[in-house]
Design an enzyme around this catalytic site. Structure first.
Site, PDB file in Angstrom:
ATOM      1  N   LYS A   1       1.149  -1.299   0.062  1.00  0.00           N
ATOM      2  CA  LYS A   1      -0.114  -0.020   0.102  1.00  0.00           C
ATOM      3  C   LYS A   1       0.862   1.213   0.213  1.00  0.00           C
ATOM      4  O   LYS A   1       2.080   1.173   0.266  1.00  0.00           O
ATOM      5  CB  LYS A   1      -1.051   0.078   1.230  1.00  0.00           C
TER       6      LYS A   1
ATOM      7  N   ASN B   1      -1.797   0.146   6.871  1.00  0.00           N
ATOM      8  CA  ASN B   1      -0.991  -1.122   7.448  1.00  0.00           C
ATOM      9  C   ASN B   1      -0.358  -1.697   6.609  1.00  0.00           C
ATOM     10  O   ASN B   1      -0.285  -3.067   6.237  1.00  0.00           O
ATOM     11  CB  ASN B   1      -2.363  -2.017   8.235  1.00  0.00           C
TER      12      ASN B   1
ATOM     13  N   GLU C   1      -9.876 -10.881  -6.850  1.00  0.00           N
ATOM     14  CA  GLU C   1      -9.035  -9.585  -7.132  1.00  0.00           C
ATOM     15  C   GLU C   1      -7.758  -9.614  -8.050  1.00  0.00           C
ATOM     16  O   GLU C   1      -7.597  -8.530  -8.703  1.00  0.00           O
ATOM     17  CB  GLU C   1      -8.527  -9.617  -5.664  1.00  0.00           C
TER      18      GLU C   1
ATOM     19  N   HIS D   1      -1.683  -5.186   1.654  1.00  0.00           N
ATOM     20  CA  HIS D   1      -2.938  -6.103   1.313  1.00  0.00           C
ATOM     21  C   HIS D   1      -2.826  -7.461   1.038  1.00  0.00           C
ATOM     22  O   HIS D   1      -1.861  -7.942   0.221  1.00  0.00           O
ATOM     23  CB  HIS D   1      -3.792  -5.401   0.225  1.00  0.00           C
TER      24      HIS D   1
ATOM     25  N   TYR E   1     -12.487  -2.830  -3.047  1.00  0.00           N
ATOM     26  CA  TYR E   1     -13.242  -2.776  -1.437  1.00  0.00           C
ATOM     27  C   TYR E   1     -14.611  -2.850  -1.623  1.00  0.00           C
ATOM     28  O   TYR E   1     -15.295  -2.231  -0.557  1.00  0.00           O
ATOM     29  CB  TYR E   1     -12.531  -1.718  -0.802  1.00  0.00           C
TER      30      TYR E   1
HETATM   31  N1  UDP Z   1      -9.664  -0.294   7.623  1.00  0.00           N
HETATM   32  C1  UDP Z   1      -9.662   0.683   8.196  1.00  0.00           C
HETATM   33  N2  UDP Z   1     -10.295   0.591   9.284  1.00  0.00           N
HETATM   34  C2  UDP Z   1     -10.968  -0.297   9.952  1.00  0.00           C
HETATM   35  C3  UDP Z   1     -10.799  -1.573   9.219  1.00  0.00           C
HETATM   36  C4  UDP Z   1     -10.128  -1.742   7.979  1.00  0.00           C
HETATM   37  O1  UDP Z   1      -9.238   1.711   7.713  1.00  0.00           O
HETATM   38  O2  UDP Z   1     -11.545  -0.438  11.109  1.00  0.00           O
HETATM   39  C5  UDP Z   1      -8.907  -0.337   6.386  1.00  0.00           C
HETATM   40  C6  UDP Z   1      -7.334  -1.314   6.498  1.00  0.00           C
HETATM   41  O3  UDP Z   1      -6.540  -0.601   5.644  1.00  0.00           O
HETATM   42  C7  UDP Z   1      -7.676  -2.689   6.114  1.00  0.00           C
HETATM   43  C8  UDP Z   1      -8.567  -2.326   4.706  1.00  0.00           C
HETATM   44  O4  UDP Z   1      -9.394  -1.250   5.478  1.00  0.00           O
HETATM   45  O5  UDP Z   1      -6.400  -3.392   5.518  1.00  0.00           O
HETATM   46  C9  UDP Z   1      -9.461  -3.483   4.547  1.00  0.00           C
HETATM   47  O6  UDP Z   1     -10.113  -4.155   5.678  1.00  0.00           O
HETATM   48  P1  UDP Z   1     -10.312  -5.505   5.859  1.00  0.00           P
HETATM   49  O7  UDP Z   1     -11.100  -5.829   7.113  1.00  0.00           O
HETATM   50  O8  UDP Z   1     -10.448  -6.339   4.489  1.00  0.00           O
HETATM   51  O9  UDP Z   1      -8.825  -5.891   6.515  1.00  0.00           O
HETATM   52  P2  UDP Z   1      -7.583  -6.738   5.732  1.00  0.00           P
HETATM   53  O10 UDP Z   1      -8.054  -7.965   4.967  1.00  0.00           O
HETATM   54  O11 UDP Z   1      -6.897  -5.951   4.955  1.00  0.00           O
HETATM   55  O12 UDP Z   1      -6.724  -7.346   6.877  1.00  0.00           O
END
Ligand code: UDP
Length: 160
Positions: free
Chosen positions: A18, A122, A136, A125, A58
């Site tokens: 990211k 974070n 994806e 991805h 997303y």
């Molecule tokens: N995210 C966020 N706030 C939250 C949860 C997720 O900003 O409370 C963002 C974070 O960058 C995350 C992305 O949205 O990686 C996608 O969320 P997901 O639950 O799919 O998590 P991932 O699969 O990336 O761990």
């Protein structure tokens, strides 16, 4: 595809560094972790992600309160998108990437080693399921951008 050596199914998954990971020059270290685990790189590109791709990627999070901020963050710089292939790579890469929330991510994971505190920033991805990975990969890559090749150490990184 099926592994010629151990005859198990090979999976593919989408891994994307990211914008914070790219800005912080972590791309090389993230690639290294997947290489040294024994996974095979079959697609790689750098891009500023168009908004329509982000909203499709997303789409399940569209109704979340953090969605606008997530899109803004994901547009704040380039992303390095990759497709990695290997035995159970989808689940393995989720473990390697770690908990969504960096504050809860274990040491040894990408997020646990390179990020802290801010949940949306974070670093990386990773697709969360086999179906998600297939969806994806089709969104991010054309068929021509994915390379089928036999890695010379395949007989060593397989189960047999
Ligand atoms: N995210 C966020 N706030 C939250 C949860 C997720 O900003 O409370 C963002 C974070 O960058 C995350 C992305 O949205 O990686 C996608 O969320 P997901 O639950 O799919 O998590 P991932 O699969 O990336 O761990």
């Amino acid at each position: 595809s099926v592994c010629l050596h151990c005859l198990t199914l090979w999976e593919r998954t989408l891994i994307a560094v990211k914008p914070d990971g790219v800005h912080r020059r972590l791309v090389g270290q993230i690639i290294q972790r997947f290489e040294q685990r024994g996974f095979k790189l079959v697609g790689l590109k750098m891009l500023k992600v168009p908004e329509d791709l982000l909203t499709q990627h997303y789409c399940q999070l569209r109704s979340k309160p953090f969605f606008p901020r997530l899109l803004e963050y994901m547009s704040s710089g380039p992303v390095v998108a990759m497709v990695w292939e290997g035995h159970k790579v989808v689940q393995a890469s989720r473990v390697m990437v770690g908990h969504t929330n960096p504050a809860e991510a274990q040491a040894g994971t990408v997020r646990g080693d390179f990020s802290v505190l801010i949940i949306y920033r974070n670093v990386v991805h990773a697709s969360d399921s086999l179906e998600g990975a297939q969806r994806e990969i089709q969104l991010w890559f054309t068929g021509k951008e994915l390379v089928n090749w036999d890695c010379c150490d395949q007989s060593f990184t397989c189960e047999l």
